[in-house]
Design a protein around this motif. Structure first.
Motif, PDB file in Angstrom:
ATOM      1  N   TYR A 150      43.452  53.245  36.867  1.00  0.00           N
ATOM      2  CA  TYR A 150      44.049  52.429  37.930  1.00  0.00           C
ATOM      3  C   TYR A 150      43.073  51.288  38.158  1.00  0.00           C
ATOM      4  N   LEU A 151      43.557  50.062  38.280  1.00  0.00           N
ATOM      5  CA  LEU A 151      42.653  48.937  38.507  1.00  0.00           C
ATOM      6  C   LEU A 151      43.303  47.911  39.424  1.00  0.00           C
ATOM      7  N   GLU A 152      42.488  46.957  39.864  1.00  0.00           N
ATOM      8  CA  GLU A 152      42.955  45.835  40.676  1.00  0.00           C
ATOM      9  C   GLU A 152      42.739  44.544  39.906  1.00  0.00           C
ATOM     10  N   THR A 153      43.693  43.624  39.988  1.00  0.00           N
ATOM     11  CA  THR A 153      43.503  42.320  39.382  1.00  0.00           C
ATOM     12  C   THR A 153      44.373  41.296  40.097  1.00  0.00           C
ATOM     13  N   ARG A 154      44.383  40.093  39.577  1.00  0.00           N
ATOM     14  CA  ARG A 154      45.180  39.004  40.135  1.00  0.00           C
ATOM     15  C   ARG A 154      46.313  38.663  39.183  1.00  0.00           C
ATOM     16  N   SER A 155      47.369  38.082  39.739  1.00  0.00           N
ATOM     17  CA  SER A 155      48.516  37.710  38.923  1.00  0.00           C
ATOM     18  C   SER A 155      48.139  36.699  37.850  1.00  0.00           C
ATOM     19  N   GLU A 196      32.536  51.094  37.924  1.00  0.00           N
ATOM     20  CA  GLU A 196      32.393  49.660  38.156  1.00  0.00           C
ATOM     21  C   GLU A 196      32.058  48.968  36.839  1.00  0.00           C
ATOM     22  N   PHE A 197      32.935  48.063  36.397  1.00  0.00           N
ATOM     23  CA  PHE A 197      32.674  47.284  35.197  1.00  0.00           C
ATOM     24  C   PHE A 197      32.076  45.922  35.528  1.00  0.00           C
ATOM     25  N   THR A 198      32.478  45.355  36.672  1.00  0.00           N
ATOM     26  CA  THR A 198      31.932  44.064  37.108  1.00  0.00           C
ATOM     27  C   THR A 198      31.707  44.118  38.608  1.00  0.00           C
ATOM     28  N   ARG A 199      30.905  43.198  39.099  1.00  0.00           N
ATOM     29  CA  ARG A 199      30.644  43.137  40.538  1.00  0.00           C
ATOM     30  C   ARG A 199      30.705  41.688  40.990  1.00  0.00           C
ATOM     31  N   GLY A 200      31.437  41.459  42.088  1.00  0.00           N
ATOM     32  CA  GLY A 200      31.558  40.117  42.636  1.00  0.00           C
ATOM     33  C   GLY A 200      32.908  39.501  42.343  1.00  0.00           C
ATOM     34  N   CYS A 201      33.192  38.403  43.041  1.00  0.00           N
ATOM     35  CA  CYS A 201      34.462  37.704  42.864  1.00  0.00           C
ATOM     36  C   CYS A 201      34.231  36.206  42.991  1.00  0.00           C
ATOM     37  N   ASP A 226      36.470  47.192  40.301  1.00  0.00           N
ATOM     38  CA  ASP A 226      36.202  45.755  40.278  1.00  0.00           C
ATOM     39  C   ASP A 226      37.143  45.013  41.221  1.00  0.00           C
ATOM     40  N   ASP A 227      36.619  44.002  41.916  1.00  0.00           N
ATOM     41  CA  ASP A 227      37.471  43.208  42.798  1.00  0.00           C
ATOM     42  C   ASP A 227      38.619  42.578  42.018  1.00  0.00           C
TER      43      ASP A 227
END
Length: 499
Positions: free
Chosen positions: A262-267, A189-194, A235-236
């Motif tokens: 592998y990570l998650e992000t937004r466009s 976990e590098f960051t927490r929250g969105c 991270d969210d």
């Protein structure tokens, strides 16, 4: 005290695509151990129920904590609590996690005495004071704790996520954690929250739209201590702040850490800061999950994504240019008919990316839980797993599942058919040579797990525990949805990004 922490069994999609290290539970274990308690962990995603029985009998826990990040695990958690209570009657049993935080009182009532308390909000700042109170009395006064007597003070939020460190050494069968071909795979976990407020999501309501960052030094130090060659960044939304992503990258480069990520992000985040993702691609970033959710503006507006279809397409093009493979998620609305499924299949087959589907599900904690006008067709917790329809479908339910599975199967064949067989065989051989079988099992289990007859039959199972009915709520003031607020923190308040 002797504390036993338990993660429930894997859910439907976890039987195929991923089985993630329970990072939150490991961090709670780390916090409890730092407070002087003896801790053991049993993860039923990777261990059989017999291991839990043996652990309870040999360890004789004084406290049992069960993680409930997923709503569909509620009945199992209640059953586990009752079983342990019968074996060790004086054991203090508590539940914690994301999903149960929104329905704490209801689950306590349904547990009928098998559960002594529910911890709302983050578990790390709560577990030490809770165990101390279990020993000395006064559990009702612990922040975030709910008992049959009511709610105590508001839950505390960590000021820094640098600590506690996850107690990874307590996990057995670590080689069973994977995501796709990244097998085995650890989590970090590098960051927490969105800071966004998508209507179908409860991440922002849980954290009160706060956003906290691990220090680059702590993040790299933890990463260097991970034995697995693959890492999922949980991270969210990864790399919202480019300076933070670059600072961690600099530490990773300095330490010469080599992993596959592998990570998650937004466009929109990818499009604003492609240079950060390019840097991480050089460090080993191989896969990216993009929650596109819809292929048209109408759908994106419905889910309040604040992203346009054009931005989504440009983000896919950017990821291809960087050499990062993308997994796209689309939300299946139960209102879809055959024509809509056909259109989505055409889109999914027209792009080279992997496409996954999740069924639109109103969850407690989401805005649509309070505003969705369609009535629930079931309140069986087990069906709230984003793979079943829980609101009325336009198609007959059996037909809906047939179209859903057909669509996913077509896409599955696109990535695992003859054209890609060589690449899949190469990955499979590499993993098998290292004794890893998770990816191999994934390839052959699709038809057994994703089966319209099985999904339809799930609706006919006897139901003992049901979700509470959603309450209509004026969400003009969205703070009414929050679990955490900024005025209840350990230390200085976490940062909140502007709306």
């Amino acid at each position: 005290m002797r504390l036993l922490l338990v993660h429930p069994s894997a859910l439907m999609y976890s039987e195929i695509f991923l089985r993630l290290e329970p990072l939150g539970l490991e961090r709670v274990a780390g916090a409890a151990r730092a407070a002087g308690h003896e801790v053991r962990v049993v993860d039923l995603q990777v261990l059989g129920p017999g291991r839990l029985r043996d652990e309870v009998r040999s360890f004789r826990p004084q406290a049992l904590g069960i993680s409930l990040n997923y709503l569909a695990n509620v009945p199992e958690a209640i059953a586990l609590a009752a079983r342990v209570k019968r074996e060790v009657p004086d054991c203090f049993v508590f539940l914690g996690g994301h999903s149960v935080s929104f329905i704490a009182e209801d689950v306590l009532e349904q547990a009928d005495g098998a559960v002594d308390a529910v911890v709302r909000g983050e578990g790390e700042p709560a577990v030490g004071p809770l165990l101390e109170a279990v020993r000395d009395g006064g559990v009702e006064g612990v922040p975030g704790v709910v008992t049959a007597s009511g709610r105590g003070p508001a839950p505390l939020m960590l000021h820094t996520i640098d600590a506690p460190l996850p107690a990874r050494d307590l996990m057995r069968a670590r080689r069973r954690y994977f995501i796709g071909e990244l097998d085995p795979c650890a989590s970090i976990e590098f960051t927490r929250g969105c800071p966004w407020d998508c209507s179908f999501c409860s991440a922002w309501t849980f954290y009160g739209r706060s956003y906290r960052k691990a220090s680059p030094e702590a993040a790299a130090r933890e990463l260097a201590g991970i034995r697995e060659p693959n890492v999922f960044i949980v991270d969210d939304v990864a790399f919202i702040r480019p300076e933070h992503g670059n600072a961690i990258a600099a530490e990773v480069e300095r330490r010469r850490i080599r992993k596959r990520y592998y990570l998650e992000t937004r466009s929109d985040v990818l499009l604003r800061h492609p240079e950060v993702f390019e840097r991480w691609a050089r460090l080993g970033l191989r896969y990216m999950f993009l929650g596109m959710e819809a292929i048209d503006a109408e759908g994106l507006d419905l889910y309040r994504k604040r992203v346009s279809p054009d931005e989504n397409i440009r983000a896919l093009e950017t990821a291809r240019r960087l050499g990062i493979e993308v997994a796209v998620n689309l939300i299946v609305d139960p209102a879809w008919d055959e024509e809509r499924f056909r259109q989505v299949r055409e889109f999914a087959l027209a792009v080279p990316e992997i496409v996954h589907f999740t069924v639109m599900t109103p969850y407690p904690g989401t805005e649509i839980w309070h505003t969705e006008s369609r009535r629930l067709t079931t309140r069986d917790y087990r069906l709230f797993d984003i793979q079943h329809a829980v609101v009325p479908t336009t198609l007959p339910l059996e037909r809906f599942y047939e179209e859903l599975v057909r669509t996913q199967a077509v896409i599955n064949r696109k990535h695992l058919g003859l054209r890609t067989a060589f690449g899949a065989a190469r990955v499979l051989t590499r993993n098998l040579l290292h004794g890893q079988t998770n990816f191999a099992r994934m390839l052959w289990r699709f038809n057994r797990v994703y089966n319209p007859r099985r999904q339809l039959a799930d609706h006919a199972r006897p139901v003992r525990h049901e979700l509470p009915l959603p309450q209509r709520l004026d969400v003009g003031d969205r703070r009414r949805l929050y679990v955490h607020t900024r005025d209840a923190t350990q230390g200085a308040a976490p940062r909140r990004l502007p709306d």
